[in-house]
Design a protein around this motif. Structure first.
Motif, PDB file in Angstrom:
ATOM      1  N   ASP A 168       0.829  -1.205   0.000  1.00 34.64           N
ATOM      2  CA  ASP A 168       0.000   0.000   0.000  1.00 34.64           C
ATOM      3  C   ASP A 168       0.870   1.264   0.000  1.00 34.64           C
ATOM      4  N   SER A 208     -10.865   2.717  -7.107  1.00 32.65           N
ATOM      5  CA  SER A 208     -10.496   1.856  -5.973  1.00 32.65           C
ATOM      6  C   SER A 208     -10.237   2.696  -4.737  1.00 32.65           C
ATOM      7  N   GLY A 248      -9.467   2.355  -0.285  1.00 34.90           N
ATOM      8  CA  GLY A 248      -9.198   1.490   0.859  1.00 34.90           C
ATOM      9  C   GLY A 248      -8.095   0.487   0.583  1.00 34.90           C
ATOM     10  N   LEU A 249      -8.270  -0.732   1.099  1.00 37.87           N
ATOM     11  CA  LEU A 249      -7.218  -1.750   0.988  1.00 37.87           C
ATOM     12  C   LEU A 249      -6.849  -2.030  -0.467  1.00 37.87           C
ATOM     13  N   ALA A 304      -5.744  -4.192  -3.880  1.00 36.09           N
ATOM     14  CA  ALA A 304      -6.237  -5.431  -4.494  1.00 36.09           C
ATOM     15  C   ALA A 304      -5.304  -5.828  -5.619  1.00 36.09           C
ATOM     16  N   HIS A 359      -5.604   2.476  -3.213  1.00 38.08           N
ATOM     17  CA  HIS A 359      -6.480   3.585  -2.821  1.00 38.08           C
ATOM     18  C   HIS A 359      -6.284   4.791  -3.744  1.00 38.08           C
ATOM     19  N   ILE A 375      -8.710 -10.399  -1.136  1.00 34.22           N
ATOM     20  CA  ILE A 375      -8.093  -9.220  -0.511  1.00 34.22           C
ATOM     21  C   ILE A 375      -7.309  -9.670   0.724  1.00 34.22           C
ATOM     22  N   HIS A 419      -6.856   0.089   6.344  1.00 38.62           N
ATOM     23  CA  HIS A 419      -6.551   1.339   5.653  1.00 38.62           C
ATOM     24  C   HIS A 419      -6.857   2.519   6.572  1.00 38.62           C
ATOM     25  N   GLN A 421     -11.368  -2.782   4.724  1.00 42.15           N
ATOM     26  CA  GLN A 421     -12.195  -3.029   3.544  1.00 42.15           C
ATOM     27  C   GLN A 421     -11.614  -2.344   2.312  1.00 42.15           C
ATOM     28  N   ARG A 422     -12.025  -2.871   1.179  1.00 37.65           N
ATOM     29  CA  ARG A 422     -11.772  -2.208  -0.101  1.00 37.65           C
ATOM     30  C   ARG A 422     -13.124  -1.894  -0.715  1.00 37.65           C
ATOM     31  N   ASN A 466     -14.917  -0.489  -4.257  1.00 40.02           N
ATOM     32  CA  ASN A 466     -14.703  -0.216  -5.669  1.00 40.02           C
ATOM     33  C   ASN A 466     -15.992   0.281  -6.303  1.00 40.02           C
TER      34      ASN A 466
END
Ligand code: MD3
Ligand code: FE
Length: 225
Positions: free
Chosen positions: A17, A159, A161-162, A164, A184, A204, A209, A215-216, A218
């Protein structure tokens, strides 16, 4: 917490990240990753997302094959993407409430239109924004997006957050896939001959984050009709 724009005291440049410098990567004949493109408007996207979710919360839909998706789904805009035992479809009403989906926030629309324009697709007016929520372990199996009425418009994805690992395949399910990490703030535009390529998201990884927690999220913007 550090302020926006600050560099954290310890910065692991090899962490998955790690902040990316602003850049554009072409990943297909008509597909572009704009690294960090959404970062300037994240502080407006998140409250708008919260408002959408109050009306249309994330839910884990069941596919025609009877599997419950690990990804939580919501939608905003005139049309929302849904799946159930009978199939996949775009619908004007949220099947959970029989009410229209929440309107697409202007900041969502403007971001998608700007990114599409920068990729060579001027005047993109999406009528559907699918919102996917991945918790650690959630994934999206290899698939094609074929429920839209025409493929002349691109899909734009944002995208948050976390991170991918996105899988980008070919026109046949068995084609080799390339891996594209998404972070992110990254925005991707997929158009033209890439529009029907198989794609998916690997599970994931665990993590947290600073803004979105574990969470991610999208967004995918489409012209469905
Ligand atoms: C490439 N979502 O919602 S976005 C989906 O990260 C979906 O949540 C993934 O695939 C996600 O259908 C990937 C990127 C994406 C979306 C649509 C595409 C890539 C695409 C359509 C054609 C080719
Ligand atoms: Fe897809």
């Amino acid at each position: 917490m550090h302020r926006k724009g600050d560099t954290p005291a310890t910065l692991d440049l090899f962490a998955d990240d790690a902040p990316q410098p602003p850049s554009t990567e072409q990943i297909g004949p008509a597909s572009y990753v704009f690294r960090g493109y959404a970062l300037p408007v994240v502080d407006r996207l998140l409250p708008a997302l919260e408002a959408v979710l109050q009306t249309a919360p994330f839910r884990n839909m069941v596919t025609p094959g009877g599997f419950t998706m690990s990804v939580g789904l919501s939608s905003c805009g005139a049309l929302g993407w849904t799946t159930d035992r009978s199939g996949y479809q775009y619908s004007a009403l949220d099947p959970q409430t029989d009410q229209p989906w929440p309107a697409m926030p202007q900041v969502f629309r403007d971001l998608a239109q700007a990114a599409a324009s920068d990729a060579g697709f001027a005047d993109f007016e999406p009528d559907a924004c699918l919102i996917n929520r991945y918790v650690p372990g959630a994934k999206m199996s290899l698939h094609q997006d074929k429920n839209e009425h025409g493929y002349q418009w691109p899909v734009v994805s944002v995208s948050l957050g976390l991170p991918a690992m996105f899988l980008f395949g070919g026109l046949e399910r068995s084609d080799k896939t390339q891996k594209v990490p998404l972070f992110h703030g990254d925005v991707v535009v997929w158009g033209g001959e890439d529009r029907l390529r198989f794609h998916g998201v690997l599970p994931i990884k665990q993590g947290s984050h600073s803004l979105l927690g574990e969470q991610r999220i999208n967004f995918t913007f489409r012209k469905a009709r």
